[in-house]
Design a protein around this motif. Structure first.
Motif, PDB file in Angstrom:
ATOM      1  N   TYR A 209       0.865  -1.187   0.000  1.00 12.54           N
ATOM      2  CA  TYR A 209       0.000   0.000   0.000  1.00 12.54           C
ATOM      3  C   TYR A 209       0.896   1.230   0.000  1.00 12.54           C
ATOM      4  N   ASP A 241       3.440   4.812   8.497  1.00 16.00           N
ATOM      5  CA  ASP A 241       2.646   3.608   8.269  1.00 16.00           C
ATOM      6  C   ASP A 241       3.099   3.058   6.935  1.00 16.00           C
ATOM      7  N   GLU A 417       0.954   0.075  15.056  1.00 16.46           N
ATOM      8  CA  GLU A 417       0.279  -1.017  14.345  1.00 16.46           C
ATOM      9  C   GLU A 417       1.187  -2.229  14.206  1.00 16.46           C
TER      10      GLU A 417
HETATM   11 MN    MN Z   1      -1.149   0.566   8.296  1.00 21.22          MN
END
Ligand code: MN
Ligand code: GLY
Ligand code: MN
Length: 438
Positions: A209, A241, A417
């Motif tokens: 991503y 992220d 995360e």
């Molecule tokens: Mn993430």
């Protein structure tokens, strides 16, 4: 790792075939045909968007760069790979297949997408692919009962898949270390991103991503994907992220860092880190994922109270929507071949779903946890102008320390995360295990 993959792959393929057999029987089909897919063409152009292989295709074999190819599965027969190797001097032509998996397939090499379709069997076929994968002579039908069944079982990762997901975590955490170092050296968002890619050894199109690399206030934009070229002065915080890929499997990792002199913000990160680890510990077989999400809201209320942002009970903070203003996304999701993997709401293998709890429209998973599922646990705490402005108009605004919130806005927000495997016993935290090795 290669030897382990070679040892584990036959069992993985046997599991995949078993699921396919049952799905076909359920849908009344004789053959399963899976398109690898083709890259999309840009409007009024002869250039393509980056190619992304169908997750159904890469479930069977680790080929992520063979557009126009097909897998054919007929129960009882050896699976077939129709491999498109075009005659082309403009592009690199995919190498003929090799590796631990090729002996498990009958491989037919074709030169055009039409020749590939000509190799497909006739009869009652479940044909899985994007509408754009369709070539003259074949109709994509993605039959719902077949899809529901396959998606439901894809949540249970095989030992082979777990090896690849640990590898994706290893690559991602290595790159996260480099990104943190670049932040501490005063790099811009683009500079941090480039350090990440260099350490991962992957280009943007290979990542599972688009990376979020957010300095200071940018951390409050949940899907921040700009890359500013100049470092802010001062750089107070980094929320990154970013994941990595291993033969088509994803990792999804977020860390938040404070500059060395950001005392109170570091304390807030530490509190969120402790809460996140206790949520990870709740990844236990038999627990509905939505319970973890709601528990995370109560824990966040505790953090907000302890750090002086609110003065109310955890129950009141959750019931009045205060915690949702600071944590407006879901606790996490299933992960595997796709970073947001399928069937997060599945109640069973027939397409029934489990609704989200009221007031939590962005939760991506309500399914009950079971061994070999892999989920992310990613609580957040952000200072988002739009949501805080809405909160300010509510009666509960009296019990909120707005000056303290203002003081923290320049740091943007916090998200932590990890990717976690549910087992029969304590969970396996693939992300923290990988950080410990890097
Ligand atoms: Mn993430
Ligand atoms: N990086 C996307 C997500 O965390 O869900
Ligand atoms: Mn995620």
């Amino acid at each position: 790792m290669h030897d382990r993959l070679a040892t584990l792959y036959p069992q993985h393929l046997a599991t995949v075939r078993e699921h396919a057999d049952k799905a076909l029987a359920l849908g009344g089909f004789d053959h399963l045909l899976i398109a690898a897919g083709m890259p999309g063409l840009k409007f009024l152009d002869d250039l393509h968007y980056p190619y992304a292989v169908s997750p159904h295709f890469k479930y069977w074999l680790p080929l992520t760069g063979a557009p126009g190819s097909w897998i054919v599965h007929t129960p009882g027969a050896k699976p077939k790979l129709i491999f498109l190797q075009p005659r082309d001097y403009w592009h690199v032509v995919p190498d003929a297949p090799s590796g631990y998996w090729v002996d498990s397939f009958d491989i037919v090499i074709v030169r055009t997408a039409e020749d590939a379709v000509a190799q497909l069997p006739q009869g009652r076929c479940a044909v899985i692919g994007e509408a754009t994968a369709g070539v003259a002579g074949i109709v994509i039908n993605n039959p719902q009962p077949v899809m529901d069944y396959l998606h439901y079982y894809r949540a249970y990762k095989t030992p082979y898949e777990l090896v690849l997901m640990r590898e994706a975590s290893r690559i991602g955490t290595r790159a996260h270390r480099a990104a943190e170092q670049a932040f501490r050296m005063g790099e811009s968002e683009l500079g941090i991103h480039q350090a990440y890619l260099a350490a991962a050894g992957q280009i943007d199109a290979e990542l599972p991503y688009a990376s979020i690399v957010a300095l200071n206030e940018h951390g409050a934009v949940l899907h921040y994907t700009e890359f500013t070229r100049t470092p802010p002065q001062p750089a107070r915080s980094l929320l990154i992220d970013a994941g990595a890929s291993a033969r088509g499997y994803a990792s999804d990792i977020t860390r938040t860092y404070a500059a060395a002199d950001a005392g109170e913000f570091q304390a807030l990160i530490d509190a969120m880190d402790a809460a996140q680890q206790s949520q990870v510990a709740m990844v236990r077989s038999g627990r509905p994922y939505a319970d973890l999400h709601l528990h995370a809201h109560h824990q966040l209320a505790g953090v907000l109270n302890e750090h002086g942002f609110i003065r109310m009970s955890a129950e009141a903070a959750v019931a009045s929507g205060v915690t949702r203003a600071f944590f407006p996304h879901g606790l996490g999701h299933s992960i595997g071949l796709q970073v947001h993997d399928v069937a997060g709401f599945a109640r069973n293998d027939r397409g029934d779903t489990i609704a989200r709890p009221d007031g939590h429209p962005f939760l991506r998973m309500t399914r009950t946890l079971e061994p070999n599922m892999v989920v992310t646990i990613e609580p957040g705490l952000y200072f988002i102008d739009m949501l805080l402005a809405e909160l300010r108009d509510k009666p509960v605004a009296r019990d909120i320390d707005w000056a303290r919130i203002e003081a923290f806005k320049p740091y943007g927000g916090i998200r932590i995360e990890d990717d976690v495997v549910c087992t029969d016993d304590a969970p396996e935290n693939m992300t923290r295990d990988a950080f410990a090795l890097n």
